[in-house]
Design an enzyme around this catalytic site. Structure first.
Site, short mmCIF file in Angstrom:
data_model
loop_
_atom_site.label_atom_id
_atom_site.label_comp_id
_atom_site.label_asym_id
_atom_site.label_seq_id
_atom_site.Cartn_x
_atom_site.Cartn_y
_atom_site.Cartn_z
N PRO A 43 4.66 -4.78 11.24
CA PRO A 43 3.79 -4.26 12.10
C PRO A 43 3.94 -4.18 13.41
CG PRO A 43 3.41 -6.54 11.80
CD PRO A 43 4.77 -6.22 11.28
N ALA A 49 -3.53 -5.87 15.19
CA ALA A 49 -2.22 -5.61 14.42
C ALA A 49 -2.64 -5.03 13.15
CB ALA A 49 -1.44 -7.02 14.06
N ASN A 50 -1.77 -4.44 12.56
CA ASN A 50 -1.75 -4.17 11.10
C ASN A 50 -1.37 -4.84 10.23
OD1 ASN A 50 -2.49 -1.46 12.16
ND2 ASN A 50 -1.87 -0.33 10.65
N ARG A 51 -1.69 -5.20 8.92
CA ARG A 51 -1.04 -5.89 7.89
C ARG A 51 0.08 -5.38 7.45
NH1 ARG A 51 -4.68 -9.81 5.99
NH2 ARG A 51 -6.98 -8.95 5.92
N SER A 52 1.27 -5.78 7.54
CA SER A 52 2.55 -5.51 7.30
C SER A 52 3.67 -6.58 7.10
CB SER A 52 3.05 -4.26 7.98
OG SER A 52 4.59 -4.19 7.66
#
Ligand code: CTP
Ligand code: CA
Length: 224
Positions: free
Chosen positions: A21, A33-36
């Site tokens: 992310p 943030a993005n989930r990654s």
């Protein structure tokens, strides 16, 4: 430091991978943030290195270990990721697996306090599109691969992104909560290119990475 093995289908080629992310600070203790997990991007970097490529991995914040024989550049924000990517060019193959935050905030210098005034209003600014920026450069990698993590209409969205981003291949997957892909070990992907759509069965992220690297080699005229 130069990595890269002396044999394999990608020997002599430079591969640039983004993964994980990005974290956009809201204040010193909070992020957008993005989930990654970074698992798929890191697996691709590792597979490319095993195939003989000289690999640079530009990674956002992840908790997994660095792949072997890969130059790892760690970044936090989308703008830092773009800078690191541009510094790592030229490359023969670019694989943009990162889940880049689409927006950032100004980032307050001190921790925001709850106080009594209700929640803060976050004003969002759009981040640069790293993949589209690289696609428009004179030294664009010969093979440019994007990802599309979607929760519905997976292939339709991927086709739109292939055109809009100016890349050669989109690896699309369903990341809806029911799919179990997010943070998991397995992935079900659809390859979308000018040649059409190819859907692969569910596989481990490591197996997806191996198969993708074989594709990359073949599409650059490098037999396995
Ligand atoms: N990407 C990028 N820089 C960004 C946003 C996305 O490089 N600022 C890349 C991703 O790494 C991925 C591809 O573009 O390879 C598609 O990302 P995605 O988030 O699916 O596309 P968006 O254009 O941001 O569309 P949306 O999030 O609205 O679906
Ligand atoms: Ca996005």
């Amino acid at each position: 430091k130069l990595h890269g093995r002396r044999e394999g289908p990608l020997v002599g080629l430079r591969v640039l991978v983004t993964s994980g992310p990005t974290h956009e600070p809201i204040d010193p203790v909070r992020v957008l943030a993005n989930r990654s997990s970074g698992r798929q991007g890191h697996a691709i970097a590792a597979a490319a290195a095993r195939a003989g490529a000289e690999v640079t991995l530009v990674s956002g914040p992840v908790s997994i270990t660095d792949p072997k024989d890969v130059t790892v550049v760690r970044v936090e924000t989308a703008r830092e990721m773009l800078e690191a990517v541009e510094r790592s060019l030229p490359a023969d193959i670019g694989v943009f697996a990162a889940a880049v935050a689409d927006w950032r905030t100004d980032g307050a210098p001190q921790k925001l306090k709850k106080g009594g005034g209700g929640p803060p209003a976050l004003s969002l600014v759009e981040n640069p599109d790293i993949l589209a920026t690289v696609a428009g450069r004179a030294d664009r990698p010969r093979l440019l691969v994007g990802f599309a993590a979607e929760t519905e209409n997976v292939v339709a969205h991927a086709k739109e992104k292939l055109a809009r981003k100016g890349c050669d291949l989109i690896v699309a997957n369903d990341v809806s909560p029911a799919s179990g892909v997010m943070g998991g070990e397995a992935n079900t992907v659809h390859l979308v290119s000018a040649d059409g759509v190819e859907s692969w069965p569910a596989m481990s992220k490591g197996a997806v990475a191996e198969e993708l690297v074989e594709r990359f080699a073949a599409s650059l005229g490098r037999p396995a």
